[in-house]
Motif scaffolding. Sequence first.
Motif, PDB file in Angstrom:
ATOM      1  N   ALA A   1       0.680  -1.161  -0.452  1.00 15.94           N
ATOM      2  CA  ALA A   1      -0.366   0.320  -0.002  1.00 15.94           C
ATOM      3  C   ALA A   1       0.907   1.170  -0.080  1.00 15.94           C
ATOM      4  O   ALA A   1       0.410   2.372  -0.219  1.00 15.94           O
ATOM      5  CB  ALA A   1      -0.887   0.252   0.805  1.00 15.94           C
ATOM      6  N   CYS A   2       1.881   1.153   0.494  1.00 15.39           N
ATOM      7  CA  CYS A   2       3.065   2.425   0.999  1.00 15.39           C
ATOM      8  C   CYS A   2       3.414   2.964  -0.762  1.00 15.39           C
ATOM      9  O   CYS A   2       3.690   3.676  -1.233  1.00 15.39           O
ATOM     10  CB  CYS A   2       3.739   2.363   1.513  1.00 15.39           C
ATOM     11  SG  CYS A   2       3.096   2.314   3.952  1.00 15.39           S
ATOM     12  N   THR A   3       3.599   1.478  -1.172  1.00 19.04           N
ATOM     13  CA  THR A   3       4.613   1.471  -2.622  1.00 19.04           C
ATOM     14  C   THR A   3       3.045   1.878  -3.315  1.00 19.04           C
ATOM     15  O   THR A   3       3.513   2.942  -4.408  1.00 19.04           O
ATOM     16  CB  THR A   3       5.339   0.140  -2.775  1.00 19.04           C
ATOM     17  OG1 THR A   3       5.810  -0.186  -1.874  1.00 19.04           O
ATOM     18  CG2 THR A   3       5.736   0.602  -4.002  1.00 19.04           C
ATOM     19  N   GLY A   4       2.314   1.674  -3.555  1.00 23.86           N
ATOM     20  CA  GLY A   4       1.237   1.992  -4.357  1.00 23.86           C
ATOM     21  C   GLY A   4       1.182   3.662  -3.861  1.00 23.86           C
ATOM     22  O   GLY A   4       0.867   5.029  -4.746  1.00 23.86           O
TER      23      GLY A   4
ATOM     24  N   SER B   1       5.338   2.697  11.846  1.00 19.55           N
ATOM     25  CA  SER B   1       3.819   2.891  12.616  1.00 19.55           C
ATOM     26  C   SER B   1       2.958   1.915  12.763  1.00 19.55           C
ATOM     27  O   SER B   1       3.140   0.898  14.070  1.00 19.55           O
ATOM     28  CB  SER B   1       3.089   4.145  12.454  1.00 19.55           C
ATOM     29  OG  SER B   1       3.189   5.145  12.535  1.00 19.55           O
ATOM     30  N   MET B   2       2.858   1.053  11.907  1.00 16.52           N
ATOM     31  CA  MET B   2       2.353  -0.367  11.269  1.00 16.52           C
ATOM     32  C   MET B   2       3.193  -1.200  12.361  1.00 16.52           C
ATOM     33  O   MET B   2       2.559  -1.680  12.931  1.00 16.52           O
ATOM     34  CB  MET B   2       1.590  -0.526  10.148  1.00 16.52           C
ATOM     35  CG  MET B   2       1.130  -1.870  10.136  1.00 16.52           C
ATOM     36  SD  MET B   2      -0.215  -2.460  11.253  1.00 16.52           S
ATOM     37  CE  MET B   2      -1.364  -1.243   9.956  1.00 16.52           C
ATOM     38  N   ALA B   3       4.622  -1.182  11.511  1.00 15.97           N
ATOM     39  CA  ALA B   3       5.150  -2.275  12.137  1.00 15.97           C
ATOM     40  C   ALA B   3       5.101  -2.114  13.888  1.00 15.97           C
ATOM     41  O   ALA B   3       5.379  -3.575  14.860  1.00 15.97           O
ATOM     42  CB  ALA B   3       6.946  -1.814  11.555  1.00 15.97           C
ATOM     43  N   THR B   4       5.160  -1.278  13.928  1.00 14.85           N
ATOM     44  CA  THR B   4       5.744  -0.980  15.514  1.00 14.85           C
ATOM     45  C   THR B   4       4.193  -1.299  16.355  1.00 14.85           C
ATOM     46  O   THR B   4       4.583  -1.798  17.329  1.00 14.85           O
ATOM     47  CB  THR B   4       6.065   0.605  15.954  1.00 14.85           C
ATOM     48  OG1 THR B   4       7.227   0.904  15.130  1.00 14.85           O
ATOM     49  CG2 THR B   4       6.107   1.048  17.336  1.00 14.85           C
ATOM     50  N   ALA B   5       2.882  -1.448  15.633  1.00 14.37           N
ATOM     51  CA  ALA B   5       2.008  -1.179  16.571  1.00 14.37           C
ATOM     52  C   ALA B   5       1.701  -3.100  16.652  1.00 14.37           C
ATOM     53  O   ALA B   5       1.479  -3.843  17.851  1.00 14.37           O
ATOM     54  CB  ALA B   5       1.174  -0.824  15.580  1.00 14.37           C
TER      55      ALA B   5
ATOM     56  N   LEU C   1       5.708  10.817   4.653  1.00 20.03           N
ATOM     57  CA  LEU C   1       4.764   9.826   4.920  1.00 20.03           C
ATOM     58  C   LEU C   1       4.385   8.400   5.002  1.00 20.03           C
ATOM     59  O   LEU C   1       4.036   8.146   5.578  1.00 20.03           O
ATOM     60  CB  LEU C   1       3.421  10.826   4.208  1.00 20.03           C
ATOM     61  CG  LEU C   1       2.105  10.185   4.566  1.00 20.03           C
ATOM     62  CD1 LEU C   1       1.282  10.967   5.885  1.00 20.03           C
ATOM     63  CD2 LEU C   1       1.175  11.622   3.389  1.00 20.03           C
ATOM     64  N   VAL C   2       4.806   7.958   3.760  1.00 18.65           N
ATOM     65  CA  VAL C   2       4.555   7.260   3.506  1.00 18.65           C
ATOM     66  C   VAL C   2       6.330   5.835   4.739  1.00 18.65           C
ATOM     67  O   VAL C   2       5.223   5.091   4.837  1.00 18.65           O
ATOM     68  CB  VAL C   2       5.625   5.833   2.416  1.00 18.65           C
ATOM     69  CG1 VAL C   2       5.452   4.652   1.993  1.00 18.65           C
ATOM     70  CG2 VAL C   2       4.780   7.046   0.863  1.00 18.65           C
TER      71      VAL C   2
END
Length: 794
Positions: free
Chosen positions: A339-342, A420-424, A413-414
């Motif tokens: 998603a970040c790549t997109g 943030s997702m990996a840390t969560a 931002l990406v």
Amino acid sequence: MSMKISKSRAKRAKQLEQNSQQRTRQPKSFKWTGLALGLLLWLSALMLLYSNGARRHTTLAPGQRAKATVVSAIDFECEDVAKTELTRRQAANAVLPVFSINMIPFNSAVNSFDVALDRIIELRAVPAENTDADGVAEAPPPDVTGYSDLESDELLTLVTKGRENHLRAALKEELSSVWHRGILSPSEKKTLFQGVATSGRLAILSADGASKRSVPIENVLLPEQALAQTVAGVQKLMKGNHVDEELLTRFIRPSIVANLIYEPDLTKNLRTEAERSVAPILMTVRAGTTLVEAGERITPQILKQLQSHDKTLSQNLSKYDLLLRMVGSGALLLLTLLACTGIIHLLKPDILSKNRTVLLLVILALLGLTPARALLYLSNTIRTVPPAVVEFLVPVALTALLAAVLVGGAAALVAGIWTSMATAILFDNSFPVFVYGMVATVVAVHTVRDVRKRSRVFRGGLWIGLAGMLVAASVGVLQQHSVSVVLLQAVAGFLCGSICAVLTLLILPLLEYLFGITTDIRLLELSDMGHPLLQRLALEAPGTYHHSLMVSNVAQAAAEQIGANALLTRVCAYFHDIGKLTKPEFFTENSQHRDNPHDDLSPSMSTLVITSHVKEGVSLAKRHKLPTPIIDAIQQHHGTGIVSYFYHRAKKQQDVKKEGAGKANGRAVKEEDFRYAGPKPQSREMAILLLADSVEAASRSMEKSTPSRIENLVNEIVDSRLADHQLDESHLTLSELSTIKKAFVFSLTNMLHGRVAYPQDEDRNKQQPAETSDTAGRTQEIPAASDGTGSPGR
């Protein structure tokens, strides 16, 4: 002919627009290197997540209300907090208060004994002629300070003559023996050292502090007891008949004082060690036991049970269950990465084609995730960081801050979203951690985008800290933490933002150097006109220096209009012509009032001199360690353009030779021999610099600079560069070219404006001598070199 030129220009413009649209729609393919870097990031994150097995993380804190009832799923052992604390407290209380012996009064007493006895020996050695009729020495009173209890004659009768040294040795021996046993004042013994020695025992350190002994407080001597024992001991050593007991008692009394000093720090350290030496007392909790009821306040014992229960579950997790968790987490990380790549493909597609930039983003993501793993270890394993606070100490904003400064807002931002997702996920799928990371990322991108001062990075850290405080306080209230825990979380959130800013400032120069990135902060430092190269340009080539300043103003205005990097364009314009420092007199802006050096050179040689300023500029830039974008600007600011002045001059000379000889003589004039080596501009900023350089130089040759003339000049030059294929690789669109033209016209119209003629003072003119007519024609223009703009000397 004009119709053909117009059609050619229209064809080139259409092709440029198509190329630009194609670049916008289809960026360069994501190379295998970029794919490998993405895979590296994914695998590294999984290793960090499960490097020590699957660990559950709880954010519960004492005083918080439980959200749900928790029942033990397995048997496990847990620390009995009450019994452990009681045992440790008993171990600490068993440590006796430690006292040391003050040796200063002892040393002072021994010194006084020596002085007094030496004085007695000295007085008794008076010659015989100084005796009276009865044979008694007429001696003055002895001067022995501190022993006023004895009169002069009493001091002389203290010890038999010849036994002074025996008394000296006996005093030292007995006083030392009594002194090392310890002496207490009556008040200290009565109050047990004001409650310090409530157990009735003391630990007295040896004189060297290497050992200590336990003594009942009733066995410690009082001053009177110590005095009596000392006198008795001395008399025993002196065999009783050589010393007067009463005089000896009065002689020793001033030396006997309380000598025990309480050591609170040493006592506290020993008690702390005793507490730590006590192993936790464990209790067994059976499966099915209710650990906490919904709504019940969390106590330290309940928290220990919940933590031990989660730890045991993690340790007993089967390989199959662990594999399932890894697959689920890996899939979520991979989906987030895609998603970040997109997103970056939509916002900034060129980043995906730059492997070095992709590698930088991978490093930045891991740079934010690694401290989070370390903090989780400190919280769950070593228990040095409170679990309720650790989530808001994670430096998730570090990745976004560094990426925003080094790469740009879109990349930041990406990178922040993925981190943030990996840390969560690392914190057991913690939603508060993800929210905190996203808020910190957005604030970081907003506050430090286009940053030009290092102080602004720290200011951004403060804003991140304030946002962290709000998130932490909100989460604390929702989770029903106590006020003290909420305040601690808010302070942790604020400190985290400030620490991220400081780390960014420390790491930024290293990453700039390793990846060859020139940030706006570095560009702003280079915009200082006190740079040695710019100072040399002002002194040795003032015309070129002024030309560079004008180009910078024109180019910056155009860059701002199309949203390009205006600061980069301006700084590149400052340095683009530094190569002219090697031969400044060969360029017309520096030789207005000199003989033209090109008159004695062939067109090909003049072209070689003119085009060499690009190579010389690159050499100077590398010698002064200028960043890569400025070196690129020096190489690309002429593209592969033609040095038209000398090209046409060479063709004209060849035509003259043909007419005179009737046939062609020598080598034919080739257009490529009069072109710059290039490369063509590779970015919008470099294309703007090329156009601004040509337009500003050509504007100097205008006889009358009216807005319409300037507009025609700008259109002609831009169209000629377009037709010459100089803008094919610059990513400029036709719409942007139109905006650049308007910006050029506006800037040049204001720069080349005329002034109202001031009325002359006729009376003043009559007083001045008339100028001689031989000054006429001094302003005649000197032909000079052209560097490809078609106007001399630019």
